[in-house]
Design an enzyme around this catalytic site. Structure first.
Site, mmCIF file in Angstrom:
data_model
loop_
_atom_site.group_PDB
_atom_site.id
_atom_site.type_symbol
_atom_site.label_atom_id
_atom_site.label_comp_id
_atom_site.label_asym_id
_atom_site.label_seq_id
_atom_site.Cartn_x
_atom_site.Cartn_y
_atom_site.Cartn_z
ATOM 1 N N ILE A 18 -36.306 30.325 24.695
ATOM 2 C CA ILE A 18 -36.913 30.630 25.997
ATOM 3 C C ILE A 18 -36.337 29.765 27.114
ATOM 4 C CG2 ILE A 18 -39.067 31.542 25.073
ATOM 5 C CD1 ILE A 18 -40.339 28.801 25.512
ATOM 6 N N SER A 24 -29.376 21.094 24.963
ATOM 7 C CA SER A 24 -30.638 21.398 24.297
ATOM 8 C C SER A 24 -31.029 22.858 24.489
ATOM 9 C CB SER A 24 -31.764 20.496 24.829
ATOM 10 O OG SER A 24 -31.984 20.753 26.205
ATOM 11 N N LYS A 25 -31.923 23.305 23.617
ATOM 12 C CA LYS A 25 -32.530 24.625 23.729
ATOM 13 C C LYS A 25 -34.034 24.467 23.546
ATOM 14 C CE LYS A 25 -28.634 27.312 21.888
ATOM 15 N NZ LYS A 25 -28.198 28.272 20.829
ATOM 16 N N LYS A 41 -38.360 21.858 21.721
ATOM 17 C CA LYS A 41 -37.093 21.521 22.371
ATOM 18 C C LYS A 41 -36.164 20.933 21.321
ATOM 19 C CE LYS A 41 -35.231 18.918 26.314
ATOM 20 N NZ LYS A 41 -35.584 18.063 27.490
ATOM 21 N N ASP A 135 -36.842 14.929 39.179
ATOM 22 C CA ASP A 135 -36.332 16.298 39.059
ATOM 23 C C ASP A 135 -37.479 17.299 39.196
ATOM 24 O OD1 ASP A 135 -34.374 18.231 38.830
ATOM 25 O OD2 ASP A 135 -34.316 18.186 36.645
#
Length: 270
Positions: A18, A24-25, A41, A135
């Site tokens: 997603i 990273s994913k 993650k 961020d």
């Protein structure tokens, strides 16, 4: 043994991706010990540069282990695997603020106040614990199914041990970065967060960015001129006043997080 096999033995099952970053994913996951779906993650240390592995990732993990707030994404556990992968198991959200705004154009005042007050409370919590995010942007503000804010992604976060503390690392997204960061001068990271929160509020209530970030070198001049509002959007004067305070060109003139939650526009909803 692969990381996915190890996770399976722990009762986890990975689903679709997603979200995706450079190293990273984020995948949907299920686990028998949690009632709801989780987000996992997956960080691949082997693909990441040394600066990320040795500096930014340890900071992020240190922050995530020590915070607990209703409007910051909750991490359930960290799973280290010998193949260099790290799995961070956290609560799953339904969408993020950017997607909601893109779907609806902009958010009406009463709803905007609901979201913003939760964002401001979370930032106040972080700053009181000498943690900065660096961020904050609409993509990093997740929303649950019942429209509760969950701030995520502390990849550029850090703990500050002195006050005033000045940082020099250029990080975050240019569209949400204050002029002092874009100009490359040492900056107060708390005031960085305050500026970013101001950009977020502007985007929530108007559905567009306040400044054109297609030319970064010209962006500080545009920021110095201040914001203008789309003609088709009606904003309360108190809301405009808050945005003006948050987006002060001079960082010393921006309010602290504890002052934001006391602002008249924020308190009108209480």
């Amino acid at each position: 043994m692969s990381g996915d096999t190890f996770l399976a033995e722990l009762g986890y099952k990975l689903g679709k991706t997603i979200g995706e970053g450079s190293y990273s994913k984020v995948k949907v996951g299920t686990c028998k010990k949690y009632r709801e779906n989780v987000a996992i993650k997956v960080v691949d240390r082997k693909k990441a540069p040394p600066d990320f592995v040795d500096k930014f990732l340890p900071r992020e993990l240190d922050i995530l282990r020590g915070i607990k707030h209703p409007h910051i994404v909750q991490v359930f556990e960290f799973i280290e695997v010998c193949n260099g992968k790290l799995y961070i198991v956290m609560e799953q959200a339904a969408t993020d603020l950017l997607q909601l705004i893109q779907n609806r154009g902009h958010i009406p005042n009463h709803e905007a106040r609901h979201f913003f007050s939760q964002i401001a409370c979370a930032v106040k919590y972080l700053h009181e614990r000498k943690i900065v995010h660096r961020d904050l942007k609409c993509e990093n503000i997740l929303l649950t199914e019942d429209m509760q804010v969950k701030i995520t992604d502390f990849g550029f976060g850090k703990k500050i041990h002195s006050s005033p503390h000045l940082s020099s690392t250029y990080c975050g997204s240019a569209a949400y970065a204050p002029p002092e960061v874009l100009m490359g001068v040492p900056y107060d990271p708390k005031k960085y967060d305050i500026w970013s929160v101001g950009i977020v509020l502007y985007v929530i209530v108007t559905g567009c960015m306040p400044f054109d970030d297609s030319n970064i070198s010209k962006l500080p001049k545009s920021q110095q001129k201040g914001v203008v509002y789309p003609e088709n959007v009606h904003l309360e004067e108190k809301c405009q006043s808050l945005i003006q305070e948050l987006l002060q060109f001079s960082p010393t003139e921006r309010p602290a997080a504890h002052q934001i939650v006391k602002h008249a526009w924020v308190r009108d909803g209480k």
